[in-house]
Design a protein around this motif. Structure first.
Motif, PDB file in Angstrom:
ATOM      1  N   ILE A 251       0.837  -1.194   0.000  1.00 41.24           N
ATOM      2  CA  ILE A 251       0.000   0.000   0.000  1.00 41.24           C
ATOM      3  C   ILE A 251       0.870   1.242   0.000  1.00 41.24           C
ATOM      4  O   ILE A 251       1.622   1.462   0.952  1.00 41.24           O
ATOM      5  CB  ILE A 251      -0.937  -0.009   1.218  1.00 41.24           C
ATOM      6  N   PRO A 252       0.789   2.037  -1.028  1.00 37.18           N
ATOM      7  CA  PRO A 252       1.599   3.251  -1.054  1.00 37.18           C
ATOM      8  C   PRO A 252       0.915   4.390  -0.280  1.00 37.18           C
ATOM      9  O   PRO A 252      -0.305   4.473  -0.268  1.00 37.18           O
ATOM     10  CB  PRO A 252       1.683   3.573  -2.539  1.00 37.18           C
ATOM     11  N   ILE A 253       1.734   5.210   0.342  1.00 35.55           N
ATOM     12  CA  ILE A 253       1.222   6.418   0.998  1.00 35.55           C
ATOM     13  C   ILE A 253       1.877   7.608   0.303  1.00 35.55           C
ATOM     14  O   ILE A 253       3.001   7.970   0.648  1.00 35.55           O
ATOM     15  CB  ILE A 253       1.595   6.430   2.500  1.00 35.55           C
TER      16      ILE A 253
ATOM     17  N   GLY B  31      -1.545  19.496  12.305  1.00 34.04           N
ATOM     18  CA  GLY B  31      -1.066  18.163  12.696  1.00 34.04           C
ATOM     19  C   GLY B  31      -2.012  17.423  13.630  1.00 34.04           C
ATOM     20  O   GLY B  31      -1.908  16.227  13.811  1.00 34.04           O
TER      21      GLY B  31
ATOM     22  N   LYS C 199      -3.902  22.883  -7.166  1.00 34.17           N
ATOM     23  CA  LYS C 199      -3.339  24.216  -7.393  1.00 34.17           C
ATOM     24  C   LYS C 199      -4.433  25.286  -7.421  1.00 34.17           C
ATOM     25  O   LYS C 199      -4.172  26.447  -7.099  1.00 34.17           O
ATOM     26  CB  LYS C 199      -2.562  24.238  -8.704  1.00 34.17           C
TER      27      LYS C 199
ATOM     28  N   PHE D 204      -2.697  13.488   8.969  1.00 31.48           N
ATOM     29  CA  PHE D 204      -1.396  12.830   8.946  1.00 31.48           C
ATOM     30  C   PHE D 204      -0.769  12.988   7.570  1.00 31.48           C
ATOM     31  O   PHE D 204      -1.477  13.027   6.567  1.00 31.48           O
ATOM     32  CB  PHE D 204      -1.503  11.329   9.203  1.00 31.48           C
ATOM     33  N   GLY D 205       0.524  13.000   7.541  1.00 31.42           N
ATOM     34  CA  GLY D 205       1.205  12.994   6.253  1.00 31.42           C
ATOM     35  C   GLY D 205       2.501  12.218   6.371  1.00 31.42           C
ATOM     36  O   GLY D 205       3.007  11.986   7.475  1.00 31.42           O
ATOM     37  N   GLY D 206       3.061  11.809   5.253  1.00 34.92           N
ATOM     38  CA  GLY D 206       4.384  11.180   5.219  1.00 34.92           C
ATOM     39  C   GLY D 206       4.520   9.989   6.161  1.00 34.92           C
ATOM     40  O   GLY D 206       3.657   9.120   6.240  1.00 34.92           O
ATOM     41  N   THR D 207       5.638   9.986   6.891  1.00 35.35           N
ATOM     42  CA  THR D 207       5.953   8.853   7.752  1.00 35.35           C
ATOM     43  C   THR D 207       4.888   8.638   8.832  1.00 35.35           C
ATOM     44  O   THR D 207       4.590   7.509   9.217  1.00 35.35           O
ATOM     45  CB  THR D 207       7.307   9.094   8.449  1.00 35.35           C
ATOM     46  N   GLU D 208       4.354   9.753   9.298  1.00 38.29           N
ATOM     47  CA  GLU D 208       3.299   9.650  10.314  1.00 38.29           C
ATOM     48  C   GLU D 208       2.111   8.862   9.785  1.00 38.29           C
ATOM     49  O   GLU D 208       1.543   8.016  10.477  1.00 38.29           O
ATOM     50  CB  GLU D 208       2.816  11.045  10.679  1.00 38.29           C
TER      51      GLU D 208
ATOM     52  N   MET E  50      -1.163   4.171   9.558  1.00 37.44           N
ATOM     53  CA  MET E  50      -1.871   3.179   8.735  1.00 37.44           C
ATOM     54  C   MET E  50      -1.486   1.760   9.160  1.00 37.44           C
ATOM     55  O   MET E  50      -2.330   0.865   9.234  1.00 37.44           O
ATOM     56  CB  MET E  50      -1.530   3.405   7.258  1.00 37.44           C
TER      57      MET E  50
ATOM     58  N   SER F 176       3.399  11.040  -0.644  1.00 38.46           N
ATOM     59  CA  SER F 176       3.872  12.033   0.324  1.00 38.46           C
ATOM     60  C   SER F 176       3.143  13.366   0.205  1.00 38.46           C
ATOM     61  O   SER F 176       3.280  14.209   1.081  1.00 38.46           O
ATOM     62  CB  SER F 176       5.373  12.258   0.134  1.00 38.46           C
ATOM     63  N   ASN F 177       2.392  13.566  -0.850  1.00 40.59           N
ATOM     64  CA  ASN F 177       1.721  14.853  -1.011  1.00 40.59           C
ATOM     65  C   ASN F 177       0.260  14.811  -0.559  1.00 40.59           C
ATOM     66  O   ASN F 177      -0.471  15.770  -0.755  1.00 40.59           O
ATOM     67  CB  ASN F 177       1.797  15.316  -2.465  1.00 40.59           C
TER      68      ASN F 177
ATOM     69  N   LYS G 245      -8.305  10.753  10.419  1.00 36.64           N
ATOM     70  CA  LYS G 245      -8.564   9.569  11.244  1.00 36.64           C
ATOM     71  C   LYS G 245      -9.787   8.795  10.762  1.00 36.64           C
ATOM     72  O   LYS G 245      -9.950   7.627  11.090  1.00 36.64           O
ATOM     73  CB  LYS G 245      -8.772   9.986  12.700  1.00 36.64           C
TER      74      LYS G 245
ATOM     75  N   LEU H  52       2.183   6.741   7.393  1.00 38.50           N
ATOM     76  CA  LEU H  52       2.615   5.352   7.219  1.00 38.50           C
ATOM     77  C   LEU H  52       2.466   4.570   8.530  1.00 38.50           C
ATOM     78  O   LEU H  52       1.865   3.497   8.579  1.00 38.50           O
ATOM     79  CB  LEU H  52       4.081   5.339   6.764  1.00 38.50           C
TER      80      LEU H  52
END
Lengths: 401, 223
Positions: B48-50, B156, B67, B160-164, B169, B52-53, B58, B166
């Motif tokens: 499963i890809p997350i 925040g 844009k 959530f974004g990025g590693t968080e 999830m 980064s953008n 929750k 991940l």
């Protein structure tokens, strides 16, 4: 963070407020009534809990120079994320030590005397100057973080130019005063119990502080992961196991070196029979060695355990506990029989100590919240040359063969 | 005795902290289950890809700011597959002033309907009729609602974004395994499905008791 969030009561906030309030009252009593009425210190036991805590605080702050040297001198940049937290920890640790020293002085208004009244033959003179110089070094090392925050760029350039000499100076000052704490006790061979007294005491102090300082950073990493959540806006405080495992391996090396030195000391000075003498000191010594050296060496020797966060955390607690026992054994337990007095700190001594520790934790949180203490060497949200989000995918599931 | 006192105090504080965390229903980072043992693919052959953008809420919706300022909202891979294959049945109507926490999308796993809540306040500008009633092959392409909002996605506390994202999830899938275990009609089937390298199936919902969907919404889709 909104004011409501700050005021929202939690268990630890309530406990902290109680501790600080009691500590402030005790501080007032200590300065208004003097040491004699507020502490259990007297001529037979002039150094007590506060001096013990000075040793502990400085020992646990040792990661400041070890991590800085690892990254900036030995160029092991893997540990870069630990540098700023380590320097901040060291700085706050030293501030606590300075505060405790001022509280512990019979004439605190004369604290500046060593700066102008030099006694170059005194170990305490060397310690005082090293503490002052190293605290200055820590300020210089941490200054870029503050300057970045306020976008004052010009001094950062100069700080970068002098950064390597500053780090080297920090290592030298730390080496000098960490070992000098041990040197302080070289003048009491007849008073300090032979289980701890040794001409190698400065070396023991130095090696043990490296192991404990690194363990403190590991322990602190877990505290940070536990306390600073994404709700607080912290995005780079997650545990990085490869870094923690690497630091744990360095702890193992330092512990083995310290243990071998202790064996050499005991055999070389004929102290082995002391280990069979049933006494309070012997039991305390066994406890110190068992918790602080043997158990951690055993645990960290297993590759599986050194890669397991649970065991890394427990081991760091063991090593820190070992340092606490060692420093208090040297400064209090080992001197008890020669002084003939069983010292136990007064309520006010305990209050003031706990207050300073709580304030240091509060300051760490405040600074970490408002400055870029936690930086990541990788940015998941960086953009590419076209200004669009990176297409790199964070894969949820990876196969472990 | 001073050494013992200080050491005991240090260990006592650590112990109390563990108890406080336990009472709060949280885990100490050192004693959380290691994620690596769960890092086997949860779906056959897929990872499963997350991206980064994107941001994740929750309530298992993803958000992407375009844009032109519009925010696209869709169901994340967890939501589209947790209890089987999700089919989106309904979207909120275009032009509606939507408040955070109101129902934005309704979907179904088999014959069980679930509601996804809006992760953000805003005014709905358009809906994607193409996703309704169809199997979603790529959750990140299948946006459901486009809206305009004054709220920031950088909050925040909410997204959530990025590693968080991940890590969150991963924990959600770990939680899901426990959830299915607790709500299964036939525990022995779950054992085969969920453990020992077992994979989630396409029709997990049929294994569950009736009350499960309500509990699923409370546990996984609330904000």
């Amino acid at each position: 963070m909104k004011i409501n969030d700050i005021l929202k009561p939690t268990f630890w906030k309530v406990v902290s407020v109680i501790i600080v309030t009691m500590g402030l009252f005790s501080t007032y009593y200590r300065f208004s009534r003097g040491l004699g009425l507020t502490t259990n210190l007297h001529d037979s036991v002039p150094w007590g809990l506060w001096i013990g805590f000075d040793f502990i605080g400085v020992g646990l702050a040792a990661a400041g120079f070890t991590i800085a040297a690892t990254v900036h001198i030995f160029h092991i940049h893997k540990y870069e994320p630990l540098v700023r937290p380590a320097i901040l920890t060291a700085f706050l640790g030293y501030l606590v030590v300075v505060c405790l020293l001022v509280v512990d002085l019979g004439r605190p208004e004369n604290f500046w005397h060593p700066l102008v009244m030099w006694n170059i033959h005194s170990v305490m003179f060397e310690i005082t100057w090293c503490l002052i110089c190293y605290t200055t070094v820590l300020i210089l090392e941490f200054a870029p973080v503050v300057l970045e925050k306020f976008k004052i760029k010009a001094p950062i350039k100069y700080l970068k130019i002098i950064s390597i000499p500053v780090v080297i100076a920090g290592v030298i000052f730390s080496t000098l005063h960490q070992s000098s704490f041990g040197s302080l006790y070289l003048i009491v061979p007849g008073k300090l119990h032979p289980l701890w007294y040794s001409s190698l005491l400065p070396v023991h102090f130095y090696i043990s502080c490296i192991a404990a300082g690194l363990s403190m950073i590991i322990f602190e990493s877990f505290l940070i992961a536990r306390a600073f959540t994404k709700e607080d806006g912290f995005h780079h405080t997650e545990l990085k196991m490869d870094i923690l495992s690497g630091a744990s391996f360095a702890v193992l090396i330092a512990l083995i070196a310290g243990f071998l030195l202790k064996i050499y000391d005991f055999i070389g000075n004929g102290k082995l029979p002391l280990l069979t003498v049933p006494s309070t000191e012997t039991y305390f010594f066994y406890l110190e060695i068992l918790i602080g050296t043997l158990v951690p060496i055993f645990l960290l020797s297993y590759k599986k355990l050194i890669e397991d966060k649970k065991w890394i955390y427990l081991t760091s607690i063991c090593v820190i506990s070992g340092l606490i026992l060692n420093r208090l054994n040297v400064s209090i337990t080992g001197l008890a029989s020669s002084s003939g007095v069983n010292y136990f700190p007064s309520f006010d001594e305990i209050n003031i100590t706990m207050m300073l520790v709580v304030l240091a934790i509060f300051a760490f949180r405040l600074i970490a919240k408002n400055f870029d203490v936690f930086v990541s060497n990788e940015s998941e949200h960086s953009v590419n040359e076209n200004g669009t989000a990176k297409s790199k995918q964070i894969i949820l599931s990876e196969r472990y063969e | 005795m001073v050494a013992i006192f200080v050491l005991a105090l240090f260990l006592f504080i650590l112990l109390v902290d563990l108890i406080v965390l336990r009472i709060q229903g949280k885990s100490h980072p050192a004693f959380e289950p290691a994620l690596s043992q769960y890092d086997y693919p949860v779906y056959d052959g897929n990872v499963i890809p997350i991206p980064s953008n994107l941001f994740f809420s929750k309530g298992h919706t993803w958000l992407k700011k375009n844009k032109d300022g519009l925010i696209e909202i869709g169901i994340d891979p967890f939501g589209t597959t947790a209890l089987g294959t999700l089919l989106i049945q309904k979207c909120v109507k275009s032009g509606k002033e939507l408040k955070r926490g109101e129902v934005i999308l309704e979907g179904s796993y088999g014959n069980k309907t679930v509601k996804f809540l809006s992760p953000i306040n805003g005014s709905v500008k358009s809906i994607n009729a193409d996703v309704i009633g169809k199997k979603i092959s790529n959750p990140y392409k299948a946006w459901g609602v486009r809206l305009i909002s004054k709220d920031s996605l950088e909050n925040g506390n909410l997204y959530f974004g990025g590693t968080e994202a991940l890590n969150w999830m991963k924990k959600e899938f770990i939680k899901l395994k426990g959830f299915i275990d607790d709500h299964s009609l036939k525990v022995e089937l779950v054992g085969e499905t969920m453990y020992d390298g077992g994979l989630l199936s396409n029709n997990t919902s049929v294994l569950l008791v009736d009350q499960s969907v309500n509990d699923f919404e409370k546990e996984f889709l609330s904000l």
